[in-house]
Each structure stands twice: as C-alpha cells, then as structure tokens.
Scaffold this active site. Structure first.
Site, mmCIF file in Angstrom:
data_model
loop_
_atom_site.group_PDB
_atom_site.id
_atom_site.type_symbol
_atom_site.label_atom_id
_atom_site.label_comp_id
_atom_site.label_asym_id
_atom_site.label_seq_id
_atom_site.Cartn_x
_atom_site.Cartn_y
_atom_site.Cartn_z
ATOM 1 N N GLY A 53 -1.454 17.093 31.475
ATOM 2 C CA GLY A 53 -0.049 17.436 31.308
ATOM 3 C C GLY A 53 0.579 17.826 32.621
ATOM 4 C CB CYS A 54 1.168 16.127 35.652
ATOM 5 S SG CYS A 54 1.328 16.727 37.328
ATOM 6 C CB ALA A 109 8.620 21.284 35.162
ATOM 7 C CB ALA A 116 7.983 24.815 36.874
ATOM 8 C CE LYS A 118 7.179 32.367 27.788
ATOM 9 N NZ LYS A 118 6.553 31.134 28.101
ATOM 10 C CG ASN A 139 9.404 30.702 24.859
ATOM 11 O OD1 ASN A 139 8.189 30.842 24.892
ATOM 12 N ND2 ASN A 139 10.088 30.448 25.957
ATOM 13 C CG ASN A 189 16.657 30.934 31.382
ATOM 14 O OD1 ASN A 189 17.062 30.000 30.682
ATOM 15 N ND2 ASN A 189 15.406 31.012 31.800
ATOM 16 C CD GLU A 194 7.110 23.425 24.642
ATOM 17 O OE1 GLU A 194 5.887 23.318 24.760
ATOM 18 O OE2 GLU A 194 7.795 24.197 25.341
#
Ligand code: KPL
Length: 311
Positions: A17-18, A20, A137, A192, A196, A210, A274
């Site tokens: 999983g590459c 960000a 990222a 977390k 989210n 954000n 997600e």
C-alpha cells in the site's frame, strides 16, 4: 518458497500500500537505515519507478531509492507493514494466505476499525499488530510524496502472538521520531475512530482543510458527533466523555490545520473513501447497542451520496 523465507539481504520492512501515508513511511524508514521494499500491483511492472520523490517536514527534497517487488515473485518478507485503505487490506493480503511464513508479523496501519479481527482469522498463525497514526501525508504525483504533519504512532497486539513484537514500535520510532507500544490498542483505535468520524466526513463534504473545524461554524455539529461517538464507546466498554473526544478532535484539527483529510482527498479524486470502516463501523456498533446516532448517520449517507454522484 513461502513468502517470508529470509536471508541477510531481506529488507527490514515490506510495505503493502504505497498511497500518501505509505509513501511517506517508506521514505522515512529508508532514510533511517531500515531497508524497505514496496510491493506493487502487477500493472506497475511495466512502469517501475526507481525512486521515490520525497519532501520532508523541513521542506528538504530528495530522491530515495526503494526496492520494488511483486507478490507473484514471492519476495522474502521479514515484517509486513500494511498501509492500504481499510477496504483494500483483505484484497491486498489475499495472495499471501497460506503462503506467508508464520513467523512474519503483520502490522496494520489504516483508518477505521473491524479489519484487524478479520486478518487475524485469515492469518491465524501470524503475529497480528494493529496501529494508529496521525501523521499527515500528501501524494503529489506518481511516487511523489510530501510529509505534511508530524503525528503520533501507536502499535499494539491483536492476537497472542503479536504480544512479542513491542520492539517494532522502537524500529518505527527510529524513522518517525516517536512511536509507542500499547497493549490496550483497542482503546487507541476507538479514540482515533472518534477523530476520523468528526474530521473526515465534514472536511470531505464541505471541501475544507482540517483547520476550518476549529472555528465556530462547526462547533454544534462537532459536539453532536462527539456525544454520539462517546455513547457508543462507553457501551463498548471504552470509558470516555464527549468533552474528552471534543478536546482531542480540536487538538488534531489544530495540529493538522493546513492538511486536507484523507477522505477529503479521496472524494475530490473520485476514489473510494474509508467511510465504511470509519462511520460505518460506528453505525454498526450503535445498532448493536440500540443507540441512536442521527448526526453520524446523516454524514455517512451524505458521503456515500456524494461519492455515488461523482463516480
Ligand atoms: O487521519 C486523518 C485523516 O486524514 O484520515 C486525520 C487525523 C484526520 C488527519 O488528516
């Protein structure tokens, strides 16, 4: 040969999983002297990039050589770090079922919840470790990554075998500056998730950074979100208050003020979000406990509708 058979030249980390965050972790691990190989999809075989174009937090820009591999070639694996989107974890791991050496720890670092338990079923012999991270990222092109925010990273065991891998947090800390081990990782995952649930749908739907959530415009909505999430967390046995969640949300929104959340970036690029593993997981738990969560339900539906409308 099972994936996992090792020699002294086996890379320290193998990354699945590459995106960000995966790209930034691959660059930072390599820079810290921990050779990292990235497993790519077959379709990238023809367009192999020899380097990652990386910009660090200090603005320093460089080209970093990173080994590339393909699952079909059964590369040797010492430690597997899975940084795909939540819905891609199982499909990405599928080719390794029954092939991964049982000593190889699988470290899962994705947003949302509910996936680690499934991985532990599929890889019953392997040490499974779950983590949360709040690093920022950005992917700015094909293998072009920028580290946009220093965050915290925590790892902890999902199964019994995972308990012996606390040292992996130290390895990550060498690359990230900080990383900790917490036997109660479930509580950190829930905290977390709360962040989210609050930041991701709102920033995605309103197309904002954000930091805009720290102003008065969203104060009431954020409070409602946190009240609902706190109710579900308490029913799950994770003691918290909505004030605590609201404080954490404000803190992360402030620290990552200049970032676009991952869901904002996904929706903007027409990618799958997600939302299922984040708000969807909350809704499923709320249903189980008979708790009403209308604000989160509305945000879930709005994100789904927007994605459908744009794809
Ligand atoms: O995890 C994040 C995300 O964007 O998915 C936060 C912490 C909200 C940072 O943007």
């Amino acid at each position: 040969m099972p994936s996992g058979s090792q020699s002294p030249s086996t890379p320290s980390w193998t990354l699945l999983g590459c995106g960000a965050l995966g790209g930034v972790f691959a660059a930072l691990l390599t820079q810290s002297g921990q050779p990292t190989q990235v497993l790519l999809r077959e379709r990238h075989r023809a367009t192999l990039h020899p380097v990652i174009d990386f910009t660090g937090l200090d603005g320093q820009h460089g080209l970093i050589s990173i080994a590339r591999g393909f699952l079909a070639d059964t590369p040797p694996i010492r430690r597997l770090l899975v940084m795909t989107k939540a819905d891609q974890v199982i499909p990405a791991l599928q080719p390794l079922i029954g092939k991964l050496d049982k000593q190889v720890p699988i470290v899962l670092l994705h947003n949302g919840m509910g996936v680690a338990e499934r991985v532990a079923e599929l890889f019953a012999d392997n040490p499974i470790i779950a983590g949360v991270t709040s690093h920022g990222a950005l992917q700015q092109g094909h293998f072009v990554f920028r580290h946009t925010g220093r965050g915290e990273t925590w790892l902890g065991p999902v199964n019994e075998q995972g308990r012996q891998f606390a040292h992996l947090a130290d390895r990550l800390a060498q690359a990230l500056g900080q990383a900790g081990w917490d036997e109660q990782i479930l509580a950190r995952q829930w905290h977390k998730l709360a962040i989210n649930c609050a930041i991701n749908p709102l920033t995605a739907l309103y197309r904002i950074k954000n930091g805009e959530l720290t102003g008065p415009r969203f104060a009431d909505t954020l409070q409602q979100i946190c009240i609902e999430v706190a109710d579900v967390m308490n029913a799950e046995g994770i003691a918290t208050t909505y004030e605590e969640l609201a404080r954490r949300v404000q803190s992360v929104a402030g620290l990552t003020a200049d970032n676009y959340s991952s869901m904002q970036q996904d929706l903007e690029q027409g990618k799958e979000t997600e939302i299922e593993a984040i708000t969807g997981f909350l809704l499923a738990k709320a249903r189980l406990h008979g708790i009403m969560v209308p604000v989160n339900q509305g945000l879930y539906q709005a994100v789904k509708d927007r994605h459908q409308g744009e794809s």
